[in-house]
Design an enzyme around this catalytic site. Structure first.
Site, PDB file in Angstrom:
ATOM      1  N   ARG A   1       0.844  -1.191   0.000  1.00  0.00           N
ATOM      2  CA  ARG A   1       0.000   0.000   0.000  1.00  0.00           C
ATOM      3  C   ARG A   1       0.882   1.245   0.000  1.00  0.00           C
ATOM      4  O   ARG A   1       1.583   1.521   0.969  1.00  0.00           O
ATOM      5  CB  ARG A   1      -0.916  -0.007   1.227  1.00  0.00           C
ATOM      6  CG  ARG A   1      -1.925   1.134   1.276  1.00  0.00           C
ATOM      7  CD  ARG A   1      -2.830   0.963   2.486  1.00  0.00           C
ATOM      8  NE  ARG A   1      -3.876   1.976   2.525  1.00  0.00           N
ATOM      9  CZ  ARG A   1      -3.748   3.165   3.113  1.00  0.00           C
ATOM     10  NH1 ARG A   1      -2.613   3.486   3.713  1.00  0.00           N
ATOM     11  NH2 ARG A   1      -4.739   4.032   3.107  1.00  0.00           N
TER      12      ARG A   1
ATOM     13  N   SER B   1     -12.788  -2.582  -1.503  1.00  0.00           N
ATOM     14  CA  SER B   1     -13.121  -2.092  -0.165  1.00  0.00           C
ATOM     15  C   SER B   1     -14.595  -1.711  -0.096  1.00  0.00           C
ATOM     16  O   SER B   1     -15.104  -1.022  -0.988  1.00  0.00           O
ATOM     17  CB  SER B   1     -12.275  -0.862   0.174  1.00  0.00           C
ATOM     18  OG  SER B   1     -10.912  -1.198   0.274  1.00  0.00           O
TER      19      SER B   1
ATOM     20  N   LYS C   1      -5.359   4.943   8.350  1.00  0.00           N
ATOM     21  CA  LYS C   1      -6.115   5.614   7.295  1.00  0.00           C
ATOM     22  C   LYS C   1      -6.961   6.714   7.936  1.00  0.00           C
ATOM     23  O   LYS C   1      -7.967   6.451   8.577  1.00  0.00           O
ATOM     24  CB  LYS C   1      -7.009   4.597   6.563  1.00  0.00           C
ATOM     25  CG  LYS C   1      -7.547   5.114   5.230  1.00  0.00           C
ATOM     26  CD  LYS C   1      -8.290   4.024   4.481  1.00  0.00           C
ATOM     27  CE  LYS C   1      -8.802   4.555   3.145  1.00  0.00           C
ATOM     28  NZ  LYS C   1      -9.592   3.565   2.413  1.00  0.00           N
TER      29      LYS C   1
END
Length: 212
Positions: free
Chosen positions: A41, A110, A139
């Site tokens: 990521r 997601s 996040k």
């Protein structure tokens, strides 16, 4: 032969701020502790840096037959021959991604509600990432699921569901009966003093739940 559901049971998501050499060490320790998949990521890296990092991680994972998933970047997933791609609600639509990648490449989406989960399954997602299930600092814009929504999502779809967001060995037991196929872990492994031991503990919890 392991199935996608098996491969998702302990799903490590990397932390971008960690230098590559250190990142490789943590990932290898985590694999030795039981991690079954790795998602690279990178939200802020240049394409070249992301590509070079992905190549290195792909080579490392190949030694252990662990699948590599790339977050968001379809071009980089294709460039390094990743095993999968994970996209969010704000990324290129799943229907378009499926036209771009080979059938062998697994696609995760997601979701945060039943409607998004059902759409992802209908559009051909191989699995869904569901969250945030707990408060997370990884996040910043993640909103927490309301109580019971994780269970509702898992019951609504037949594809594997992976819970994500603030999961640790302390709170993982709270969601083990929700119907999840796996847990996506970031800080609890990436920032652990002993990544291997942290992975071992989480893997043991997941395995116990799956056996039951």
């Amino acid at each position: 032969m392991s199935t996608l559901r098996d491969n998702l049971s302990l799903y490590l998501v990397t932390e971008e701020s960690i230098p590559l050499e250190k990142l490789e060490q943590i990932i290898e320790e985590a694999i030795l502790g039981g991690v079954t998949a790795v998602q690279l990521r990178e939200k802020n890296s240049d394409g070249k840096i992301f590509y070079e990092k992905a190549l290195k991680i792909k080579q490392l994972l190949a030694n252990y037959s662990i699948p590599l998933f790339i977050n968001d970047r379809v071009d980089l997933a294709l460039a390094v021959g990743a095993d999968g791609i994970h996209i969010g609600q704000g990324d290129i639509p799943l229907s378009v991604v499926k036209q771009l990648v080979p059938m062998s490449m697994k696609i995760g989406v997601s979701v945060k509600n039943v409607q998004q989960a059902l759409k992802a399954e209908a559009d051909g997602a191989d699995y869904i990432g569901v969250g945030s299930v707990f408060p997370t600092s990884t996040k910043k814009d993640a909103s927490m699921l309301q109580h019971g929504v994780l269970n509702m999502i898992c019951q609504a779809v037949t594809i594997p569901a992976v819970a994500i967001g603030g999961i640790t060995s302390a709170n993982l037991p709270q969601i083990l009966n929700s119907g999840i196929s796996g847990a996506a872990i970031v800080s609890a492994i990436m920032k652990a003093d002993d990544p291997r031991k942290a992975a071992e503990m989480l893997k043991k919890q997941m395995t116990t739940a799956i056996v039951q």
